[in-house]
Structures are given as structure tokens and as C-alpha cells.
Scaffold this active site. Structure first.
Site, PDB file in Angstrom:
ATOM      1  N   HIS A 267       0.806  -1.228   0.000  1.00 13.70           N
ATOM      2  CA  HIS A 267       0.000   0.000   0.000  1.00 13.70           C
ATOM      3  C   HIS A 267       0.835   1.273   0.000  1.00 13.70           C
ATOM      4  O   HIS A 267       0.347   2.328   0.391  1.00 13.70           O
ATOM      5  CB  HIS A 267      -0.975  -0.017   1.186  1.00 13.70           C
TER       6      HIS A 267
ATOM      7  N   CYS B 186       3.232  13.039  -7.664  1.00 12.03           N
ATOM      8  CA  CYS B 186       2.300  14.014  -8.230  1.00 12.03           C
ATOM      9  C   CYS B 186       0.990  13.313  -8.559  1.00 12.03           C
ATOM     10  O   CYS B 186       0.988  12.239  -9.144  1.00 12.03           O
ATOM     11  CB  CYS B 186       2.890  14.649  -9.476  1.00 12.03           C
TER      12      CYS B 186
ATOM     13  N   CYS C 169       0.832  13.903 -12.900  1.00  7.44           N
ATOM     14  CA  CYS C 169       1.761  13.252 -13.838  1.00  7.44           C
ATOM     15  C   CYS C 169       2.410  12.003 -13.230  1.00  7.44           C
ATOM     16  O   CYS C 169       3.067  11.245 -13.929  1.00  7.44           O
ATOM     17  CB  CYS C 169       2.829  14.229 -14.328  1.00  7.44           C
TER      18      CYS C 169
ATOM     19  N   CYS D 244       3.326  20.117  -7.933  1.00 10.00           N
ATOM     20  CA  CYS D 244       4.393  19.608  -8.801  1.00 10.00           C
ATOM     21  C   CYS D 244       4.686  20.664  -9.870  1.00 10.00           C
ATOM     22  O   CYS D 244       3.882  21.565 -10.101  1.00 10.00           O
ATOM     23  CB  CYS D 244       3.884  18.320  -9.441  1.00 10.00           C
TER      24      CYS D 244
ATOM     25  N   GLY E 173      -1.581  -9.255  12.630  1.00  7.66           N
ATOM     26  CA  GLY E 173      -2.062  -7.897  12.919  1.00  7.66           C
ATOM     27  C   GLY E 173      -2.836  -7.241  11.799  1.00  7.66           C
ATOM     28  O   GLY E 173      -2.752  -6.038  11.617  1.00  7.66           O
TER      29      GLY E 173
ATOM     30  N   ASN F 238      -3.526 -12.312  15.967  1.00  4.68           N
ATOM     31  CA  ASN F 238      -4.353 -11.117  16.104  1.00  4.68           C
ATOM     32  C   ASN F 238      -4.880 -11.071  17.534  1.00  4.68           C
ATOM     33  O   ASN F 238      -4.952 -12.101  18.207  1.00  4.68           O
ATOM     34  CB  ASN F 238      -5.529 -11.166  15.105  1.00  4.68           C
TER      35      ASN F 238
ATOM     36  N   GLU G  15      -7.882 -10.417  18.240  1.00  2.00           N
ATOM     37  CA  GLU G  15      -9.231 -10.995  18.212  1.00  2.00           C
ATOM     38  C   GLU G  15      -9.435 -11.767  16.918  1.00  2.00           C
ATOM     39  O   GLU G  15      -8.652 -11.648  15.988  1.00  2.00           O
ATOM     40  CB  GLU G  15     -10.275  -9.883  18.334  1.00  2.00           C
TER      41      GLU G  15
ATOM     42  N   ALA H  39       1.149  -9.281  18.757  1.00  2.00           N
ATOM     43  CA  ALA H  39       2.223  -9.660  17.832  1.00  2.00           C
ATOM     44  C   ALA H  39       3.596  -9.526  18.493  1.00  2.00           C
ATOM     45  O   ALA H  39       4.464 -10.379  18.322  1.00  2.00           O
ATOM     46  CB  ALA H  39       2.156  -8.793  16.570  1.00  2.00           C
TER      47      ALA H  39
HETATM   48  C1  BJW Z   1      -3.207  -6.550  16.793  1.00  2.00           C
HETATM   49  C2  BJW Z   1      -2.565  -5.804  17.749  1.00  2.00           C
HETATM   50  C3  BJW Z   1      -1.435  -6.369  18.296  1.00  2.00           C
HETATM   51  C4  BJW Z   1      -4.205  -4.662  17.136  1.00  2.00           C
HETATM   52  N1  BJW Z   1      -1.027  -7.560  17.872  1.00  2.00           N
HETATM   53  N2  BJW Z   1      -2.802  -7.732  16.389  1.00  2.00           N
HETATM   54  C5  BJW Z   1     -13.399  -7.293  -3.391  1.00  2.00           C
HETATM   55  C6  BJW Z   1     -14.508  -7.297  -2.564  1.00  2.00           C
HETATM   56  C7  BJW Z   1     -14.921  -6.135  -1.923  1.00  2.00           C
HETATM   57  C8  BJW Z   1     -14.243  -4.948  -2.093  1.00  2.00           C
HETATM   58  C9  BJW Z   1     -13.140  -4.947  -2.908  1.00  2.00           C
HETATM   59  C10 BJW Z   1     -12.737  -6.086  -3.554  1.00  2.00           C
HETATM   60  N3  BJW Z   1     -11.625  -5.795  -4.286  1.00  2.00           N
HETATM   61  C11 BJW Z   1     -11.330  -4.505  -4.092  1.00  2.00           C
HETATM   62  C12 BJW Z   1     -12.245  -3.951  -3.272  1.00  2.00           C
HETATM   63  C13 BJW Z   1     -12.282  -2.544  -2.824  1.00  2.00           C
HETATM   64  C14 BJW Z   1     -11.287  -2.233  -1.728  1.00  2.00           C
HETATM   65  C15 BJW Z   1     -11.570  -3.084  -0.489  1.00  2.00           C
HETATM   66  O1  BJW Z   1     -10.924  -4.049  -0.193  1.00  2.00           O
HETATM   67  N4  BJW Z   1     -12.555  -2.675   0.294  1.00  2.00           N
HETATM   68  C16 BJW Z   1     -12.912  -3.394   1.518  1.00  2.00           C
HETATM   69  C17 BJW Z   1     -12.900  -2.416   2.693  1.00  2.00           C
HETATM   70  C18 BJW Z   1     -14.230  -4.076   1.327  1.00  2.00           C
HETATM   71  N5  BJW Z   1      -9.908  -2.443  -2.181  1.00  2.00           N
HETATM   72  C19 BJW Z   1      -9.287  -1.559  -2.943  1.00  2.00           C
HETATM   73  O2  BJW Z   1      -9.862  -0.560  -3.336  1.00  2.00           O
HETATM   74  C20 BJW Z   1      -7.859  -1.845  -3.325  1.00  2.00           C
HETATM   75  N6  BJW Z   1      -7.679  -1.634  -4.715  1.00  2.00           N
HETATM   76  C21 BJW Z   1      -8.073  -2.529  -5.632  1.00  2.00           C
HETATM   77  O3  BJW Z   1      -8.530  -3.606  -5.327  1.00  2.00           O
HETATM   78  O4  BJW Z   1      -7.934  -2.084  -6.934  1.00  2.00           O
HETATM   79  C22 BJW Z   1      -8.618  -2.795  -7.949  1.00  2.00           C
HETATM   80  C23 BJW Z   1     -10.098  -2.474  -7.823  1.00  2.00           C
HETATM   81  C24 BJW Z   1     -10.508  -1.184  -7.691  1.00  2.00           C
HETATM   82  C25 BJW Z   1     -11.875  -0.894  -7.536  1.00  2.00           C
HETATM   83  C26 BJW Z   1     -12.796  -1.929  -7.486  1.00  2.00           C
HETATM   84  C27 BJW Z   1     -12.366  -3.237  -7.613  1.00  2.00           C
HETATM   85  C28 BJW Z   1     -10.985  -3.512  -7.791  1.00  2.00           C
HETATM   86  C29 BJW Z   1      -6.941  -0.849  -2.650  1.00  2.00           C
HETATM   87  C30 BJW Z   1      -6.900  -1.002  -1.170  1.00  2.00           C
HETATM   88  C31 BJW Z   1      -6.019   0.094  -0.572  1.00  2.00           C
HETATM   89  C32 BJW Z   1      -6.065   0.101   0.938  1.00  2.00           C
HETATM   90  N7  BJW Z   1      -5.448   1.291   1.425  1.00  2.00           N
HETATM   91  C33 BJW Z   1      -5.399   1.533   2.838  1.00  2.00           C
HETATM   92  C34 BJW Z   1      -4.958   3.002   3.071  1.00  2.00           C
HETATM   93  C35 BJW Z   1      -3.470   3.202   2.855  1.00  2.00           C
HETATM   94  C36 BJW Z   1      -3.031   4.580   3.212  1.00  2.00           C
HETATM   95  C37 BJW Z   1      -3.346   4.928   4.631  1.00  2.00           C
HETATM   96  O5  BJW Z   1      -2.962   4.234   5.571  1.00  2.00           O
HETATM   97  O6  BJW Z   1      -3.991   5.971   4.825  1.00  2.00           O
HETATM   98  O7  BJW Z   1      -4.484   0.628   3.477  1.00  2.00           O
HETATM   99  S1  BJW Z   1      -6.925   1.201   3.701  1.00  2.00           S
HETATM  100  C38 BJW Z   1      -6.196   0.585   5.162  1.00  2.00           C
HETATM  101  O8  BJW Z   1      -6.580  -0.792   5.342  1.00  2.00           O
HETATM  102  C39 BJW Z   1      -4.679   0.593   4.923  1.00  2.00           C
HETATM  103  C40 BJW Z   1      -4.284  -0.733   5.479  1.00  2.00           C
HETATM  104  O9  BJW Z   1      -3.066  -1.173   4.924  1.00  2.00           O
HETATM  105  C41 BJW Z   1      -5.450  -1.615   5.116  1.00  2.00           C
HETATM  106  C42 BJW Z   1      -5.554  -2.863   5.936  1.00  2.00           C
HETATM  107  O10 BJW Z   1      -5.778  -2.575   7.274  1.00  2.00           O
HETATM  108  P1  BJW Z   1      -5.072  -3.450   8.404  1.00  2.00           P
HETATM  109  O11 BJW Z   1      -3.623  -3.331   8.271  1.00  2.00           O
HETATM  110  O12 BJW Z   1      -5.653  -4.808   8.382  1.00  2.00           O
HETATM  111  O13 BJW Z   1      -5.467  -2.650   9.722  1.00  2.00           O
HETATM  112  P2  BJW Z   1      -6.805  -2.693  10.588  1.00  2.00           P
HETATM  113  O14 BJW Z   1      -6.826  -1.475  11.412  1.00  2.00           O
HETATM  114  O15 BJW Z   1      -8.002  -2.969   9.765  1.00  2.00           O
HETATM  115  O16 BJW Z   1      -6.629  -3.984  11.511  1.00  2.00           O
HETATM  116  C43 BJW Z   1      -5.646  -4.054  12.524  1.00  2.00           C
HETATM  117  C44 BJW Z   1      -5.768  -5.423  13.169  1.00  2.00           C
HETATM  118  O17 BJW Z   1      -4.725  -5.570  14.100  1.00  2.00           O
HETATM  119  C45 BJW Z   1      -7.079  -5.628  13.937  1.00  2.00           C
HETATM  120  O18 BJW Z   1      -7.654  -6.853  13.510  1.00  2.00           O
HETATM  121  C46 BJW Z   1      -6.653  -5.716  15.403  1.00  2.00           C
HETATM  122  O19 BJW Z   1      -7.425  -6.646  16.145  1.00  2.00           O
HETATM  123  C47 BJW Z   1      -5.235  -6.172  15.281  1.00  2.00           C
HETATM  124  N8  BJW Z   1      -4.346  -5.757  16.340  1.00  2.00           N
HETATM  125  N9  BJW Z   1      -3.295  -4.589  17.892  1.00  2.00           N
HETATM  126  C48 BJW Z   1      -1.791  -8.213  16.914  1.00  2.00           C
HETATM  127  N10 BJW Z   1      -0.744  -5.703  19.251  1.00  2.00           N
HETATM  128 ZN    ZN Z   2       3.244  16.453 -11.968  1.00  2.71          ZN
END
Ligand code: BJW
Ligand code: ZN
Length: 250
Positions: free
Chosen positions: A120, A128, A131, A148, A187, A213, A215, A231
Site C-alpha cells: 500500500h 504528483c 503526472c 508539482c 495484525g 491477532n 481478536e 504480535a
Molecule cells: C493486533 C494488535 C497487536 C491490534 N497484535 N494484532 C473485493 C470485494 C470487496 C471490495 C473490494 C474487492 N476488491 C477490491 C475492493 C475494494 C477495496 C476493499 O478491499 N474494500 C474493503 C474495505 C471491502 N480495495 C481496494 O480498493 C484496493 N484496490 C483494488 O482492489 O484495486 C482494484 C479495484 C478497484 C476498484 C474496485 C475493484 C478492484 C486498494 C486497497 C487500498 C487500501 N489502502 C489503505 C490506506 C493506505 C493509506 C493509509 O494508511 O492511509 O491501506 S486502507 C487501510 O486498510 C490501509 C491498510 O493497509 C489496510 C488494511 O488494514 P489493516 O492493516 O488490516 O489494519 P486494521 O486497522 O483494519 O486492523 C488491525 C488489526 O490488528 C485488527 O484486527 C486488530 O485486532 C489487530 N491488532 N493490535 C496483533 N498488538
Molecule cells: Zn506532476
């Protein structure tokens, strides 16, 4: 903390040649960074899922930019934790290893991980929005966000909802999932695609799947082993087990 691992788990580690580790925001939680879904309502009452989109940036670039600046400012103040460090050590013990992180915070690299890809993007890079060129140094400007040379607004080099993941990176992760004997999902809430599907790919290929995780997640049911632990506490113990299994000593 003492831990007794199952013989299935130990045997899976012992026999594995290819290991994929998928990480999410939970790995950085013990370093003091908020998880993505834990940020809900904490910043100006905005929902991160609504801010991390190209539409939000087009609509209110200043707001989105400032949200990322707020998150950037925290990075130099935090350190990798024992979870990051254990994962960085793991790469030495498998013939084939890949860390696939969804995190944009750079903490895995700071912990020493080399065999890794970022799905990600990275919070410390900018590009930019028009571009696409990478911007190494932000221009001096009163405008927020700065622009840019081409006139386009500068944005963080991260992947927002609805955007494609970097192609080469995704390909590498997918290939590794297809050949891994062992997959750790650590995580991550496993709700964001396509990252969440890596486990499924590995599973279909006969891999042994382990989830760490605090949970249960929607995908917990498909894992061979689920550790409901921090973790930073369990990964060092898992590393110990890997060192034992791979070197016969500890
Ligand atoms: C612990 C702990 C400890 C706490 N020890 N554990 C198919 C079906 C449905 C939807 C889609 C699909 N395909 C694509 C989509 C759309 C979308 C998507 O998935 N949406 C869902 C929400 C339904 N995906 C996209 O748009 C992706 N692009 C794509 O597929 O392009 C092609 C396409 C486009 C359009 C349509 C179809 C296809 C792009 C996804 C980009 C995600 N970007 C983000 C933001 C990045 C920048 C930023 O940070 O601001 O990435 S979103 C956010 O979520 C971030 C993270 O990397 C990502 C994952 O989150 P993560 O890391 O799992 O964190 P949390 O907070 O959710 O969970 C933390 C966990 O840790 C919890 O479970 C806690 O319990 C645990 N925890 N402390 C162990 N100490
Ligand atoms: Zn540019």
C-alpha cells in the site's frame, strides 16, 4: 510468557521451505501507532475509510494532506517493536521468504527486513497526483498541499481505496502465496482486498496458515492455527521455535 506449541505447528515450520508473512497495522500498534480501523473518529471526527480515497483528495486536498502530515509527524517518534524485529529475523531461516506488508509506516525496514514488499505504498514518499512523478523534496510553497512542476497537486505515495496496487509488487506477493508452504497473517483485520486473499491463495496451494491477532477476524476459520495474542509478544516466541526447528539448537 511460556508457550506450548502444537506438534502440527512445529512440524509445519520444520518442513517449510517457503514462508510468506503478511502484516497489517496491528504489528505497529505496540510501537504506538494507531491501527487503521482504530483511528475512527480520532481525527476531526473524520472516518479514515472516507479520507483514504482519491475522491476525498479531489474534494478536499488540504484536509487529506494534513491528515497524512499528522500521521507522518509521529514516525520519527516511534520505534520498531519486538514483533517487527522477530519478523526481520525470520527471513534468515527459510530458503524462500517474503514479507508482504500493508503498512505504510516503514517500521519493518527500520527493524531490518530486506526480503519484503509494500502493498500500500509508503507514508514517507510523495508523488504528483497528475503526472505521477515521484517528488523527493517538497517545494517551498504556501499552498497546501504543494504543487508539482506540472501544476498537479502533490500527494502521499500510498494506495487509496479504488486504486490499483503497484503491479510488480502485487505480482511478487501473489507468486509467493502460490508457492508458500507456510503463511503467517499478523495484525491485520483481513478485510481489505486484494491483500486479504493472499491467505486463500496459499491455502488452496496446501500451505499451513497461522493467524496472529488480538481478536478473531472474518477469515480466522480458514487458518490452521490462530494465536489470539499481541504480535510483539508471540512473534519472538515463534521465532525461537523457528530457530530451534531450522538449526536444531537455540
Ligand atoms: C493486533 C494488535 C497487536 C491490534 N497484535 N494484532 C473485493 C470485494 C470487496 C471490495 C473490494 C474487492 N476488491 C477490491 C475492493 C475494494 C477495496 C476493499 O478491499 N474494500 C474493503 C474495505 C471491502 N480495495 C481496494 O480498493 C484496493 N484496490 C483494488 O482492489 O484495486 C482494484 C479495484 C478497484 C476498484 C474496485 C475493484 C478492484 C486498494 C486497497 C487500498 C487500501 N489502502 C489503505 C490506506 C493506505 C493509506 C493509509 O494508511 O492511509 O491501506 S486502507 C487501510 O486498510 C490501509 C491498510 O493497509 C489496510 C488494511 O488494514 P489493516 O492493516 O488490516 O489494519 P486494521 O486497522 O483494519 O486492523 C488491525 C488489526 O490488528 C485488527 O484486527 C486488530 O485486532 C489487530 N491488532 N493490535 C496483533 N498488538
Ligand atoms: Zn506532476
Amino acid at each position: 510468557m511460556s508457550m506450548v506449541f502444537s506438534s502440527d505447528f512445529i512440524e509445519a515450520i520444520r518442513s517449510a521451505q517457503s514462508c510468506l508473512v503478511l502484516t497489517g497495522a496491528g504489528v505497529s500498534a505496540e510501537s504506538g501507532l494507531m491501527t487503521f480501523r482504530g483511528m475512527q473518529g480520532l481525527w476531526d471526527d473524520f472516518n479514515p475509510q472516507e479520507l483514504a480515497t482519491p475522491e476525498a483528495f479531489a474534494c478536499d486536498p488540504k484536509k487529506v494532506w494534513e491528515w497524512y502530515q499528522w500521521r507522518r509527524e509521529k514516525l520519527p517518534l516511534v520505534q520498531p517493536n519486538p514483533g517487527h524485529l522477530a519478523i526481520a529475523e525470520m527471513e534468515k531461516y527459510f530458503q524462500n521468504f517474503l514479507l508482504v506488508t500493508q503498512n505504510i509506516d516503514g517500521l519493518h525496514q527500520r527493524a531490518g527486513s530486506v526480503k519484503m514488499v509494500e502493498l500500500h505504498g509508503n507514508l514517507n514518499r510523495n508523488k504528483c497526483s497528475r503526472c505521477g512523478i515521484m517528488i523527493e523534496t517538497l517545494p517551498d510553497s504556501d499552498e497546501v498541499p504543494p504543487r508539482c512542476k506540472c501544476g498537479g497537486r502533490i500527494r502521499p505515495d500510498v494506495v487509496w481505496f479504488g486504486e490499483m496496487l503497484p503491479e510488480a509488487t502485487l505480482k511478487k506477493a501473489w507468486q509467493m502465496a502460490g508457492m508458500a508452504d507456510l503463511l503467517f497473517s499478523v495484525g491485520t483485520s483481513s478485510v481489505v482486498q486484494p491483500a486479504a486473499s493472499l491467505g486463500l491463495v496459499a491455502r488452496n496451494n496446501g500451505a499451513f496458515l497461522i493467524e496472529v491477532n488480538l481478536e478473531k477476524t472474518e477469515l480466522s476459520g480458514m487458518f490452521n492455527q490462530v494465536f489470539l495474542e499481541k504480535a510483539g509478544q508471540i512473534m519472538p516466541l515463534i521465532l525461537e521455535e523457528i530457530v530451534k526447528a531450522k538449526t536444531g539448537k537455540y
